[in-house]
Design an enzyme around this catalytic site. Structure first.
Site, PDB file in Angstrom:
ATOM      1  N   LYS A 157     -12.084   2.062 -15.446  1.00 28.68           N
ATOM      2  CA  LYS A 157     -12.638   0.777 -15.008  1.00 28.68           C
ATOM      3  C   LYS A 157     -13.134  -0.024 -16.216  1.00 28.68           C
ATOM      4  O   LYS A 157     -13.002  -1.246 -16.268  1.00 28.68           O
ATOM      5  CB  LYS A 157     -13.748   0.984 -13.981  1.00 28.68           C
ATOM      6  CG  LYS A 157     -13.242   1.561 -12.655  1.00 28.68           C
ATOM      7  CD  LYS A 157     -12.201   0.682 -12.001  1.00 28.68           C
ATOM      8  CE  LYS A 157     -11.772   1.194 -10.637  1.00 28.68           C
ATOM      9  NZ  LYS A 157     -10.766   0.334 -10.010  1.00 28.68           N
TER      10      LYS A 157
ATOM     11  N   TYR B 291     -12.702   7.776 -13.746  1.00 24.51           N
ATOM     12  CA  TYR B 291     -12.910   6.519 -13.018  1.00 24.51           C
ATOM     13  C   TYR B 291     -13.676   5.537 -13.908  1.00 24.51           C
ATOM     14  O   TYR B 291     -13.259   4.396 -14.107  1.00 24.51           O
ATOM     15  CB  TYR B 291     -13.684   6.803 -11.726  1.00 24.51           C
ATOM     16  CG  TYR B 291     -13.804   5.615 -10.803  1.00 24.51           C
ATOM     17  CD1 TYR B 291     -12.771   5.296  -9.919  1.00 24.51           C
ATOM     18  CD2 TYR B 291     -14.935   4.810 -10.798  1.00 24.51           C
ATOM     19  CE1 TYR B 291     -12.873   4.207  -9.061  1.00 24.51           C
ATOM     20  CE2 TYR B 291     -15.045   3.720  -9.954  1.00 24.51           C
ATOM     21  CZ  TYR B 291     -14.022   3.425  -9.079  1.00 24.51           C
ATOM     22  OH  TYR B 291     -14.122   2.346  -8.229  1.00 24.51           O
TER      23      TYR B 291
ATOM     24  N   THR C  22     -16.175   1.426   2.139  1.00 16.59           N
ATOM     25  CA  THR C  22     -14.716   1.438   2.341  1.00 16.59           C
ATOM     26  C   THR C  22     -14.300   2.898   2.526  1.00 16.59           C
ATOM     27  O   THR C  22     -15.149   3.783   2.657  1.00 16.59           O
ATOM     28  CB  THR C  22     -13.977   0.874   1.108  1.00 16.59           C
ATOM     29  OG1 THR C  22     -14.147   1.785   0.014  1.00 16.59           O
ATOM     30  CG2 THR C  22     -14.492  -0.497   0.712  1.00 16.59           C
TER      31      THR C  22
ATOM     32  N   ASN D 195      -5.436  -4.432  -7.174  1.00 21.76           N
ATOM     33  CA  ASN D 195      -6.631  -3.865  -6.532  1.00 21.76           C
ATOM     34  C   ASN D 195      -6.579  -2.354  -6.316  1.00 21.76           C
ATOM     35  O   ASN D 195      -7.619  -1.684  -6.348  1.00 21.76           O
ATOM     36  CB  ASN D 195      -6.839  -4.584  -5.190  1.00 21.76           C
ATOM     37  CG  ASN D 195      -7.813  -3.849  -4.305  1.00 21.76           C
ATOM     38  OD1 ASN D 195      -9.026  -3.893  -4.519  1.00 21.76           O
ATOM     39  ND2 ASN D 195      -7.287  -3.121  -3.321  1.00 21.76           N
TER      40      ASN D 195
ATOM     41  N   ASP E 169       0.852  -1.186   0.000  1.00 26.56           N
ATOM     42  CA  ASP E 169       0.000   0.000   0.000  1.00 26.56           C
ATOM     43  C   ASP E 169       0.897   1.248   0.000  1.00 26.56           C
ATOM     44  O   ASP E 169       2.057   1.194   0.419  1.00 26.56           O
ATOM     45  CB  ASP E 169      -0.910   0.021   1.235  1.00 26.56           C
ATOM     46  CG  ASP E 169      -2.182   0.842   1.032  1.00 26.56           C
ATOM     47  OD1 ASP E 169      -3.258   0.243   0.814  1.00 26.56           O
ATOM     48  OD2 ASP E 169      -2.102   2.094   1.071  1.00 26.56           O
TER      49      ASP E 169
ATOM     50  N   ASP F 118       3.856   2.535  -3.818  1.00 30.09           N
ATOM     51  CA  ASP F 118       2.954   3.417  -4.558  1.00 30.09           C
ATOM     52  C   ASP F 118       2.850   2.828  -5.959  1.00 30.09           C
ATOM     53  O   ASP F 118       3.838   2.819  -6.702  1.00 30.09           O
ATOM     54  CB  ASP F 118       3.560   4.834  -4.586  1.00 30.09           C
ATOM     55  CG  ASP F 118       2.748   5.781  -5.451  1.00 30.09           C
ATOM     56  OD1 ASP F 118       1.745   5.350  -6.062  1.00 30.09           O
ATOM     57  OD2 ASP F 118       3.125   6.974  -5.520  1.00 30.09           O
ATOM     58  N   VAL F 119       1.676   2.348  -6.325  1.00 30.89           N
ATOM     59  CA  VAL F 119       1.558   1.675  -7.629  1.00 30.89           C
ATOM     60  C   VAL F 119       1.827   2.614  -8.798  1.00 30.89           C
ATOM     61  O   VAL F 119       2.089   2.176  -9.921  1.00 30.89           O
ATOM     62  CB  VAL F 119       0.181   0.979  -7.825  1.00 30.89           C
ATOM     63  CG1 VAL F 119      -0.007  -0.166  -6.839  1.00 30.89           C
ATOM     64  CG2 VAL F 119      -0.970   1.969  -7.773  1.00 30.89           C
TER      65      VAL F 119
HETATM   66  P1  NAD Z   1     -10.019   2.174   0.022  1.00 29.05           P
HETATM   67  O1  NAD Z   1      -9.655   3.618  -0.143  1.00 29.05           O
HETATM   68  O2  NAD Z   1     -10.679   1.742   1.274  1.00 29.05           O
HETATM   69  O3  NAD Z   1      -8.721   1.288  -0.198  1.00 29.05           O
HETATM   70  C1  NAD Z   1      -7.823   1.571  -1.228  1.00 29.05           C
HETATM   71  C2  NAD Z   1      -6.411   1.361  -0.741  1.00 29.05           C
HETATM   72  O4  NAD Z   1      -5.536   1.646  -1.838  1.00 29.05           O
HETATM   73  C3  NAD Z   1      -6.017   2.327   0.393  1.00 29.05           C
HETATM   74  O5  NAD Z   1      -5.395   1.623   1.439  1.00 29.05           O
HETATM   75  C4  NAD Z   1      -5.080   3.309  -0.279  1.00 29.05           C
HETATM   76  O6  NAD Z   1      -4.072   3.805   0.599  1.00 29.05           O
HETATM   77  C5  NAD Z   1      -4.489   2.453  -1.368  1.00 29.05           C
HETATM   78  N1  NAD Z   1      -3.934   3.258  -2.459  1.00 29.05           N
HETATM   79  C6  NAD Z   1      -4.438   4.390  -3.003  1.00 29.05           C
HETATM   80  N2  NAD Z   1      -3.590   4.873  -3.929  1.00 29.05           N
HETATM   81  C7  NAD Z   1      -2.547   4.009  -3.978  1.00 29.05           C
HETATM   82  C8  NAD Z   1      -1.345   3.977  -4.718  1.00 29.05           C
HETATM   83  N3  NAD Z   1      -1.045   4.944  -5.589  1.00 29.05           N
HETATM   84  N4  NAD Z   1      -0.496   2.956  -4.509  1.00 29.05           N
HETATM   85  C9  NAD Z   1      -0.775   1.984  -3.604  1.00 29.05           C
HETATM   86  N5  NAD Z   1      -1.878   1.977  -2.852  1.00 29.05           N
HETATM   87  C10 NAD Z   1      -2.753   2.975  -3.049  1.00 29.05           C
HETATM   88  O7  NAD Z   1     -10.914   1.871  -1.235  1.00 29.05           O
HETATM   89  P2  NAD Z   1     -11.568   0.530  -1.823  1.00 29.05           P
HETATM   90  O8  NAD Z   1     -12.966   0.858  -2.069  1.00 29.05           O
HETATM   91  O9  NAD Z   1     -11.222  -0.651  -1.016  1.00 29.05           O
HETATM   92  O10 NAD Z   1     -10.830   0.467  -3.224  1.00 29.05           O
HETATM   93  C11 NAD Z   1     -10.166  -0.682  -3.695  1.00 29.05           C
HETATM   94  C12 NAD Z   1     -10.526  -0.911  -5.148  1.00 29.05           C
HETATM   95  O11 NAD Z   1     -11.916  -1.188  -5.232  1.00 29.05           O
HETATM   96  C13 NAD Z   1     -10.275   0.296  -6.053  1.00 29.05           C
HETATM   97  O12 NAD Z   1      -9.710  -0.142  -7.271  1.00 29.05           O
HETATM   98  C14 NAD Z   1     -11.671   0.828  -6.287  1.00 29.05           C
HETATM   99  O13 NAD Z   1     -11.785   1.543  -7.480  1.00 29.05           O
HETATM  100  C15 NAD Z   1     -12.464  -0.449  -6.300  1.00 29.05           C
HETATM  101  N6  NAD Z   1     -13.911  -0.314  -6.122  1.00 29.05           N
HETATM  102  C16 NAD Z   1     -14.426   0.122  -4.938  1.00 29.05           C
HETATM  103  C17 NAD Z   1     -15.796   0.241  -4.805  1.00 29.05           C
HETATM  104  C18 NAD Z   1     -16.454   0.684  -3.525  1.00 29.05           C
HETATM  105  O14 NAD Z   1     -17.643   0.914  -3.511  1.00 29.05           O
HETATM  106  N7  NAD Z   1     -15.726   0.839  -2.437  1.00 29.05           N
HETATM  107  C19 NAD Z   1     -16.633  -0.065  -5.873  1.00 29.05           C
HETATM  108  C20 NAD Z   1     -16.074  -0.496  -7.059  1.00 29.05           C
HETATM  109  C21 NAD Z   1     -14.719  -0.618  -7.162  1.00 29.05           C
END
Ligand code: NAD
Length: 257
Positions: free
Chosen positions: A167, A163, A198, A90, A37, A63-64
Site C-alpha cells: 500500500k 499489505y 467490507t 481497486n 472481479d 483475475d487481476v
Molecule cells: P472486499 O473483499 O469486500 O472486496 C474486494 C473485491 O476484490 C472482492 O469482490 C474480491 O473478489 C475482489 N478480488 C480479490 N482478489 C481479486 C483478484 N485477484 N482479481 C480480481 N478481483 C479480486 O474488500 P474491500 O475492503 O472492498 O477491498 C477493496 C480495496 O480496498 C482493496 O485494495 C483493499 O486493500 C482496500 N482497503 C480496504 C479497507 C477496508 O477497511 N475495507 C481499508 C483500506 C484499504
C-alpha cells in the site's frame, strides 16, 4: 462539477466492498461502468443489482493477477465504447494479521504469501495504471484512482507486512505516474481508506474483536460503511478534481491526523 454522465469507467474488484461502491456511484451518476472481479457469482449478482435499477453496467470476470487478461479487459472496454475515461485500480487482498499478534510477526510471514500479495496489490495495480493510461494518453484526458490504505501511510499493527508495504508502494506509484501522465491531462490519485466494513480478509472486520481494535484507531469512533467511499470516488473521477493529481487522500475518520 460532478457530471460523469456517459463516461466510460473500468473498476477492478467491483463485486464487493469499496469497488462495488465506486461502480455504484459512477453508474448512479450516469456513467457506463465495466465491473470486473475474480468472483464470478458475486460479480453477476452485484452487476444485476445495478442493471435491475436501469443503470448502464457490464461485467467481465477478471483475475487481476493474470496481467494479460486484465489488460485485455481494459482494452476491450475502451474498444467497445471508443474511449476510457476513468479506471479504478481497486482490487486488493489482505495479508492476514499484523505484528500485533504472533501470526503476523515477521518470522511467521511465508514468502509465498508475501509474493502473492505483492503481485496482486502492487504489480496488478501498476499494470492497471499503464493499460488504462495507454488509452487515456491518446485522448488526452483521463482519471486513474488507486485504492491504497492508511496502512500505506504509517505503520499499522493489525495488517500484515506485505499489505502495508504494497500500500505504501502504490502511493508512490501514483506520484510517479502522475508526473509522467500530467502532460497528457491524465490525473492519477490514491484513496487511502481507514477501516471500512467490507468482506476483506474473509470478512475479518465482522469479527467483533477485530472491529473493536480497528475502531480504537478512529477518532470518529466507528468503522466506515461502503457508501462513505462514494463522495471521494466521485470527486476524483469528475471535473470537480481537475487540478488534483499525484495525491494520496486519506478517508479515515481522522485516524492519520
Ligand atoms: P472486499 O473483499 O469486500 O472486496 C474486494 C473485491 O476484490 C472482492 O469482490 C474480491 O473478489 C475482489 N478480488 C480479490 N482478489 C481479486 C483478484 N485477484 N482479481 C480480481 N478481483 C479480486 O474488500 P474491500 O475492503 O472492498 O477491498 C477493496 C480495496 O480496498 C482493496 O485494495 C483493499 O486493500 C482496500 N482497503 C480496504 C479497507 C477496508 O477497511 N475495507 C481499508 C483500506 C484499504
Amino acid at each position: 462539477l460532478f457530471d460523469v454522465k456517459d463516461q466510460v469507467v473500468f473498476v477492478t474488484g467491483a463485486a464487493s466492498g469499496l469497488g462495488f461502491g465506486m461502480a455504484e456511484v459512477m453508474a448512479d451518476n450516469g456513467a457506463r461502468v465495466t465491473m470486473t472481479d475474480i468472483d464470478a457469482d458475486g460479480l453477476a449478482k452485484a452487476a444485476a443489482t445495478l442493471r435491475d435499477r436501469g443503470l448502464a453496467v457490464e461485467e467481465a470476470v477478471v483475475d487481476v493477477a493474470d496481467l494479460d487478461t486484465l489488460t485485455a479487459a481494459i482494452d476491450d472496454t475502451a474498444a467497445r465504447h471508443g474511449r476510457l475515461d476513468v479506471a479504478f485500480a481497486n482490487a486488493g487482498i489482505s495479508a492476514g494479521p499484523g505484528y500485533g499478534t504472533e501470526k503476523g510477526q515477521m518470522n511467521a510471514v511465508s514468502l509465498d504469501d508475501w509474493n502473492r500479495v505483492v503481485h496482486i496489490n502492487l504489480t496488478s495495480i501498476f499494470q492497471t495504471i499503464r493499460a488504462a493510461a495507454a488509452h487515456m494518453k491518446k485522448q488526452k484526458s483521463g482519471r486513474i484512482v488507486i485504492t491504497s490504505s492508511i496502512a500505506g501511510v504509517g505503520s499499522e499493527h493489525m495488517v500484515g507486512y506485505a499489505y502495508a508495504a504494497t500500500k505504501a508502494a502504490v502511493n508512490n506509484l501514483v506520484r510517479q505516474a502522475s508526473q509522467e501522465l500530467a502532460a497528457y491531462n491524465v490525473m492519477v490519485n490514491s484513496i487511502a481508506p481507514g477501516p471500512f466494513r467490507t468482506n476483506i480478509g474473509n470478512g475479518r472486520l465482522n469479527d467483533p474483536e477485530v472491529a473493536r481494535q480497528f475502531t480504537e484507531i478512529v477518532p470518529l469512533g466507528r468503522l466506515a460503511e461502503v457508501d462513505e467511499i462514494k463522495g471521494l470516488a466521485l470527486l476524483l473521477a469528475s471535473p470537480a478534481s481537475s487540478f488534483i493529481t499525484g495525491t494520496v487522500i486519506p478517508i479515515d475518520g481522522g485516524a492519520t491526523a
